[in-house]
Scaffold this motif. Structure first.
Motif, PDB file in Angstrom:
ATOM      1  N   ALA A 291       3.693  -8.914   7.849  1.00  0.00           N
ATOM      2  CA  ALA A 291       2.897  -7.735   7.498  1.00  0.00           C
ATOM      3  C   ALA A 291       1.953  -8.129   6.364  1.00  0.00           C
ATOM      4  CB  ALA A 291       3.815  -6.615   7.006  1.00  0.00           C
ATOM      5  N   VAL A 292       0.765  -7.550   6.349  1.00  0.00           N
ATOM      6  CA  VAL A 292      -0.160  -7.795   5.235  1.00  0.00           C
ATOM      7  C   VAL A 292       0.325  -6.974   4.039  1.00  0.00           C
ATOM      8  CG1 VAL A 292      -2.558  -7.516   4.469  1.00  0.00           C
ATOM      9  CG2 VAL A 292      -2.065  -8.259   6.825  1.00  0.00           C
TER      10      VAL A 292
ATOM     11  N   ARG B  34       0.948 -12.193   2.844  1.00  0.00           N
ATOM     12  CA  ARG B  34       1.778 -11.522   3.844  1.00  0.00           C
ATOM     13  C   ARG B  34       3.254 -11.636   3.475  1.00  0.00           C
ATOM     14  NH1 ARG B  34       0.383 -14.328   9.156  1.00  0.00           N
ATOM     15  NH2 ARG B  34       0.539 -16.104   7.732  1.00  0.00           N
TER      16      ARG B  34
ATOM     17  N   LEU C 215       2.369   0.651   9.602  1.00  0.00           N
ATOM     18  CA  LEU C 215       2.224  -0.789   9.349  1.00  0.00           C
ATOM     19  C   LEU C 215       2.274  -1.573  10.662  1.00  0.00           C
ATOM     20  CD1 LEU C 215       2.144  -2.807   6.956  1.00  0.00           C
ATOM     21  CD2 LEU C 215       4.641  -2.904   7.093  1.00  0.00           C
ATOM     22  N   GLU C 216       1.396  -2.586  10.758  1.00  0.00           N
ATOM     23  CA  GLU C 216       1.415  -3.493  11.909  1.00  0.00           C
ATOM     24  C   GLU C 216       2.198  -4.742  11.521  1.00  0.00           C
ATOM     25  OE1 GLU C 216      -0.454  -3.523  14.870  1.00  0.00           O
ATOM     26  OE2 GLU C 216      -1.529  -1.632  14.573  1.00  0.00           O
TER      27      GLU C 216
ATOM     28  N   ALA D 144      -1.091  -5.919   1.361  1.00  0.00           N
ATOM     29  CA  ALA D 144      -1.971  -4.807   0.957  1.00  0.00           C
ATOM     30  C   ALA D 144      -1.771  -3.596   1.872  1.00  0.00           C
ATOM     31  CB  ALA D 144      -3.427  -5.263   0.992  1.00  0.00           C
ATOM     32  N   GLU D 145      -1.531  -3.861   3.176  1.00  0.00           N
ATOM     33  CA  GLU D 145      -1.301  -2.734   4.109  1.00  0.00           C
ATOM     34  C   GLU D 145       0.059  -2.088   3.850  1.00  0.00           C
ATOM     35  OE1 GLU D 145      -1.901  -4.276   8.087  1.00  0.00           O
ATOM     36  OE2 GLU D 145      -3.999  -4.799   7.639  1.00  0.00           O
TER      37      GLU D 145
ATOM     38  N   ALA E  65      -0.394   0.124   0.801  1.00  0.00           N
ATOM     39  CA  ALA E  65      -1.154   1.341   1.121  1.00  0.00           C
ATOM     40  C   ALA E  65      -0.306   2.311   1.953  1.00  0.00           C
ATOM     41  CB  ALA E  65      -2.426   0.971   1.883  1.00  0.00           C
ATOM     42  N   GLY E  66       0.409   1.779   2.952  1.00  0.00           N
ATOM     43  CA  GLY E  66       1.242   2.629   3.819  1.00  0.00           C
ATOM     44  C   GLY E  66       2.369   3.274   3.029  1.00  0.00           C
TER      45      GLY E  66
END
Ligand code: HQG
Length: 184
Positions: free
Chosen positions: A33-34, A74, A25-26, A36-37, A40-41
């Motif tokens: 953080a997004v 986010r 994750l970024e 959706a990411e 998924a992560g």
């Protein structure tokens, strides 16, 4: 709070404050953080979470640890970060005369010598109310409450920040500004 919510809340704290990279994750400098990411992560690591669960965790957090952006896309932890990716731009405030910090008696010798330091986190966490200081200190053993002369520190040039969930932050507290509170 159910065991499932508790475990997911710990997971969220871990990835949003400390180790986002463990799920690829970024985070931006403000900690966002997004969602959706994140979903998924987490799924890749076998942690099943969806956006309504994220919303639920944010709203159930007793200390309002997390925040969702106004567009709902986010999520971030408000404070408590140790990851170098995040450098939040907190709002500076003039502190009250005193703030409190709960800790364990076994840390006292070192704190008397070196003052309070942030450790792995980016800031020392302080609170205006002794009850939450008690709760924080109890996590580590026999509790002691420290009273910090925050206004005197501020007069000397130390900066204080207040988060959206009313936690006070500063980078360190030298020993001369600390006294121990007698507990009944
Ligand atoms: C201690 C929770 C030895 C410090 C809470 C603390 C809080 C020293 C521990 C937030 C020291 C660090 C943060 C020194 C400091 N020598 N020990 N010189 N200086 N310490 O967990 O403040 O539930 O990093 O007293 O509510 O306990 O996660 O900090 O005991 O706001 O949302 O080193 O975490 O929020 O421990 O807790 P931590 P903390 P959450």
């Amino acid at each position: 709070m159910s065991d499932e919510v508790n475990a997911l809340s710990k997971f969220l704290s871990y990835v949003l404050r400390h180790k986002p990279e463990c799920i690829g994750l970024e985070l931006d400098r403000e900690g966002w953080a997004v969602v959706a990411e994140l979903i998924a992560g987490a799924a890749e690591k076998g942690v099943c979470i969806n956006s309504s669960k994220v919303q639920e965790l944010v709203s159930l957090s007793d200390k309002k640890r997390f925040e969702i952006s106004s567009d709902g896309l986010r999520v971030r932890a408000i404070q408590g970060h140790s990851t170098k990716l995040v450098r939040r731009n907190y709002v500076e405030f003039k502190p009250p005369l005193f703030l409190y910090h709960g800790t364990a008696t076994r840390f006292l010798d070192s704190i008397r010598q070196h003052g309070l330091n942030a450790g792995e986190r980016h800031h020392v966490h302080l609170t205006q109310d002794k009850d939450s200081a008690l709760e924080v200190g109890r996590r580590y053993g026999k509790v002691v409450i420290l009273k910090v002369s925050s206004r005197s520190m501020h007069v000397e040039g130390y900066k204080f920040f207040k988060t959206e969930n009313n936690v006070w932050l500063t980078t360190c507290v030298p020993p001369e500004f600390i006294t121990e509170v007698e507990l009944e």
